[in-house]
Every structure is written in C-alpha cells, then in structure tokens.
Design an enzyme around this catalytic site. Sequence first.
Site, mmCIF file in Angstrom:
data_model
loop_
_atom_site.group_PDB
_atom_site.id
_atom_site.type_symbol
_atom_site.label_atom_id
_atom_site.label_comp_id
_atom_site.label_asym_id
_atom_site.label_seq_id
_atom_site.Cartn_x
_atom_site.Cartn_y
_atom_site.Cartn_z
ATOM 1 C CB SER A 134 -0.875 -0.003 1.257
ATOM 2 O OG SER A 134 -1.435 1.262 1.474
ATOM 3 C CD GLU A 136 -2.520 5.411 4.170
ATOM 4 O OE1 GLU A 136 -1.882 5.811 5.153
ATOM 5 O OE2 GLU A 136 -3.379 6.097 3.587
ATOM 6 C CE1 TYR A 158 -4.249 -1.721 5.302
ATOM 7 C CE2 TYR A 158 -3.029 0.261 4.722
ATOM 8 C CZ TYR A 158 -3.725 -0.873 4.340
ATOM 9 O OH TYR A 158 -3.887 -1.164 3.009
HETATM 10 N N1 LIG Z 1 -8.384 -0.001 -1.851
HETATM 11 C C1 LIG Z 1 -7.260 0.673 -1.711
HETATM 12 O O1 LIG Z 1 -7.192 1.881 -1.940
HETATM 13 C C2 LIG Z 1 -5.998 -0.060 -1.315
HETATM 14 C C3 LIG Z 1 -4.758 0.573 -1.534
HETATM 15 C C4 LIG Z 1 -3.590 -0.128 -1.242
HETATM 16 C C5 LIG Z 1 -3.659 -1.399 -0.724
HETATM 17 N N2 LIG Z 1 -4.871 -1.966 -0.481
HETATM 18 C C6 LIG Z 1 -4.894 -3.325 0.045
HETATM 19 O O2 LIG Z 1 -5.407 -4.153 -0.989
HETATM 20 C C7 LIG Z 1 -6.176 -5.218 -0.425
HETATM 21 C C8 LIG Z 1 -7.582 -5.186 -1.004
HETATM 22 O O3 LIG Z 1 -8.170 -3.921 -0.713
HETATM 23 P P1 LIG Z 1 -9.744 -3.714 -0.773
HETATM 24 O O4 LIG Z 1 -9.958 -2.280 -1.051
HETATM 25 O O5 LIG Z 1 -10.371 -4.744 -1.612
HETATM 26 O O6 LIG Z 1 -10.123 -3.986 0.766
HETATM 27 P P2 LIG Z 1 -11.518 -4.458 1.396
HETATM 28 O O7 LIG Z 1 -12.644 -4.134 0.484
HETATM 29 O O8 LIG Z 1 -11.544 -3.957 2.786
HETATM 30 O O9 LIG Z 1 -11.371 -6.050 1.419
HETATM 31 C C9 LIG Z 1 -10.572 -6.701 2.363
HETATM 32 C C10 LIG Z 1 -10.895 -8.175 2.336
HETATM 33 O O10 LIG Z 1 -10.113 -8.842 3.343
HETATM 34 C C11 LIG Z 1 -10.983 -9.691 4.096
HETATM 35 N N3 LIG Z 1 -10.452 -9.902 5.428
HETATM 36 C C12 LIG Z 1 -10.287 -9.002 6.419
HETATM 37 N N4 LIG Z 1 -9.764 -9.593 7.503
HETATM 38 C C13 LIG Z 1 -9.597 -10.909 7.205
HETATM 39 C C14 LIG Z 1 -9.113 -12.047 7.901
HETATM 40 N N5 LIG Z 1 -8.682 -11.946 9.161
HETATM 41 N N6 LIG Z 1 -9.084 -13.231 7.275
HETATM 42 C C15 LIG Z 1 -9.521 -13.355 5.998
HETATM 43 N N7 LIG Z 1 -10.015 -12.333 5.281
HETATM 44 C C16 LIG Z 1 -10.049 -11.118 5.879
HETATM 45 C C17 LIG Z 1 -12.313 -8.956 4.091
HETATM 46 O O11 LIG Z 1 -13.343 -9.836 4.446
HETATM 47 P P3 LIG Z 1 -14.811 -9.284 4.886
HETATM 48 O O12 LIG Z 1 -15.554 -9.065 3.595
HETATM 49 O O13 LIG Z 1 -15.344 -10.388 5.701
HETATM 50 O O14 LIG Z 1 -14.587 -8.013 5.654
HETATM 51 C C18 LIG Z 1 -12.359 -8.510 2.625
HETATM 52 O O15 LIG Z 1 -12.745 -9.590 1.807
HETATM 53 C C19 LIG Z 1 -6.102 -5.030 1.077
HETATM 54 O O16 LIG Z 1 -5.037 -5.798 1.573
HETATM 55 C C20 LIG Z 1 -5.796 -3.555 1.240
HETATM 56 O O17 LIG Z 1 -5.150 -3.306 2.460
HETATM 57 C C21 LIG Z 1 -6.035 -1.337 -0.788
#
Ligand SMILES: NC(=O)c1ccc[n+]([C@@H]2O[C@H](COP(=O)([O-])OP(=O)(O)OC[C@H]3O[C@@H](n4cnc5c(N)ncnc54)[C@H](OP(=O)(O)O)[C@@H]3O)[C@@H](O)[C@H]2O)c1
Length: 336
Positions: A134, A136, A158
């Site tokens: 990320s 971040e 995070y």
């Molecule tokens: N979106 C951004 O701007 C961004 C930027 C940089 C990096 N990222 C990273 O990219 C990844 C995907 O982002 P996103 O936007 O799709 O995030 P998101 O919508 O919050 O999805 C996160 C996923 O992780 C699952 N999860 C959370 N805790 C878990 C656990 N303990 N065991 C198994 N699954 C778990 C959640 O399940 P539930 O549905 O049950 O909550 C959800 O399916 C993440 O790692 C995030 O940190 C995102």
Amino acid sequence: MTGIVTADHKKTAFVTGVTGQDGSYLVELLLNKGYRVIGAKRRTSTICTDRVDHLFEDKNFILEYYDLNDTSRTWQLINKYRPDEIYNLAAMSHVRVSFDIPENTVDGIAMGTLRLLNACKELVPDSKFYQASSSEMFGDNPNYPFNEESKLMPASPYACAKVFAHNLCRNYRLAYNMHVSSGILFNHESPRRGETFVTRKITLAAAKIKQGLQDRLFLGNLEAKRDWGFAGDYAEAMWIMLQQDVPDDYVIATGETHTVREFLEEVFSHAGLDVEKHLHIDPRLFRPHEVPYLLGNPEKAKNKLNWEPKITFKKLAKKMYDEDYELVKRLKRRIK
Ligand SMILES: NC(=O)c1ccc[n+]([C@@H]2O[C@H](COP(=O)([O-])OP(=O)(O)OC[C@H]3O[C@@H](n4cnc5c(N)ncnc54)[C@H](OP(=O)(O)O)[C@@H]3O)[C@@H](O)[C@H]2O)c1
C-alpha cells in the site's frame, strides 16, 4: 508441480479477501481469462458476499472458508488446490480503524502474509504470489512523488504491518527464489468500495441527499491529498505482474493527487448539491496521525508492464456517484 491438472489444463488462482472490493474485480478478470478461482472468505455472522454474488453460478468459482489467522486452514487449502497463482488481498484495510484495533490489524496483515508465504514455500514453491502492498507505507516521507525505491515511513498500525509484509515478500523472493511480486497500490476506489471509506461515504451520501433520504454528511480531514484510481484498472495490474518472467515490486498509481475536499466538490457539483448546506466536520473522524500527501510515480509499471490507468479522477467521481444514485433509487423503490 503446481495446479491440479484439469481436463482443459486451466490455471488455478487462490484469492484471499475475495469478498472485498479488489477481490471482486480480480475474480471477474480471472474467470474471464479461463482460470479456476478459489475465493478464500472469512466467516461472518451476516452474509457479505454481495460483491461476488453475481459470479456464483460460474462453475470455475469455488468459495472456501479461510482466515488470515488460521495456519492449519491456510496449509490445508494450499495443499488441496495447489494454486498456480496466489493473490493475497485479505486485510483489515481501514487505516483509521487500525488505530482502534491494532493487534488484530497487524496480526492479520503481517503474520497472515507470513503464514501464506510459508505454506506456498513448502507446498507450491513454483507458484506465483501477489502481495497487496500500500501507498500508506510511505506515510511521513515528504519526498513525493513516490516510486519503488522511496523510503517507507509508515504512520499507522495498518501501514506498519504492510511494511512488514512487503519486506517479508521481498525476503522470500530473494532467499527462496520464489516468484513473489508486490503491488504498491495507491488509493483505488469504485462503486464497490466499502461504505466507510471516504470516497464512497461521499458518493453514497450525495445520492441519498439528492433523493431526500439524508441531510447531513459527517467527514474528518478534508485536506489530505490522495492519488485516486479505479479498482478495476488496478486488479488488471495485479494479474499482469504475475504474468512476468521475473518477479518485482511496482507502484500502481495515476500520477495525480487531489484533496478529499476536491473529491467532495466534484461529486456534489455533479449531483447539483451545495456542499456547505450538508457538510459537518467531526473531529472523531480524524486519524491520530495523518498522512497528508500521497502521490505515486507509476513509470516503472508503464514501461515494464505496459500498464496505464484508464479511469482517472473526474470520471471516477462521476461513475461512483451515478451508480450510487441508481442504488439508492432501487432501495427507495423497495422501501415503498
Ligand atoms: N483499496 C485501496 O485503496 C488499497 C490501496 C492499497 C492497498 N490496499 C490493500 O489491498 C487489499 C484489497 O483492498 P480492498 O480495497 O479490496 O479492501 P476491502 O474491500 O476492505 O477487502 C478486504 C478483504 O479482506 C478480508 N479480510 C479481512 N480480515 C480478514 C481475515 N482476518 N481473514 C480473511 N479475510 C479477511 C475482508 O473480508 P470481509 O468481507 O469479511 O470483511 C475482505 O474480503 C487489502 O489488503 C488492502 O489493504 C487497498
């Protein structure tokens, strides 16, 4: 050897965080490319598969229960499916919330990535691994725009955990010659973004205000600057990274930065609404330690992966508002 050889020799991908925003776009892309996709979802007390419900009928899509904190389950699933590609997207991904539940956040991201990497090293050492790193991680670093060599100065639980996982991936790549790539993704949004993230909070509130279902919008810091792209474009970059012969780290960004206020004004102006009539600043929504400025330099991804974002700021704001407007319209119809 990786991948169960099926009759038509399709590749198998294992996707953690499948119910999240990025998971849903990535699974669509992989199924379209003919993969068998194992979606790893955690157990929740309410159903939260709405982002992938439309894919259930595809016989190549299999959902399995999984948790980042469960070592034996991780090994069991990797052993059962022997995936060719692993996409590690699961995380407690809300930066402000990570200050409230730091232990859960860090354990999931840092140790969860370690658990998955270890299982892959032992069971499918020739597989290709994608890590969701990320922007971040750059945190307090004042020397933007950021590229793959910029100093990591994380400013939240995070981001600290993401730095650990990012370094670990690099270590496994070098120590064990594994094909591990990390995408350092800057903010990416979509109509499927979680409703507590600021962009979606704004587009959903504007759609509700416009249709008389809400009056006030509570926000925190409006001056934070972010490099915002579209999640569908970024899922494509993840897949391209794993098609390379040589693993590496890549910044995925638009190369443009805008304040939260600019996003808010863009959406409200598109909706024909007056920001000042509805906006309330709530100090409880500020982060204890803010990251004021994020801007990525995606040159390496452009040159080596031939990847470029297709949807940028204004189009993204409009797309998110328009879809939320239709969503609220459908909800209103159901209420009547
Ligand atoms: N979106 C951004 O701007 C961004 C930027 C940089 C990096 N990222 C990273 O990219 C990844 C995907 O982002 P996103 O936007 O799709 O995030 P998101 O919508 O919050 O999805 C996160 C996923 O992780 C699952 N999860 C959370 N805790 C878990 C656990 N303990 N065991 C198994 N699954 C778990 C959640 O399940 P539930 O549905 O049950 O909550 C959800 O399916 C993440 O790692 C995030 O940190 C995102």
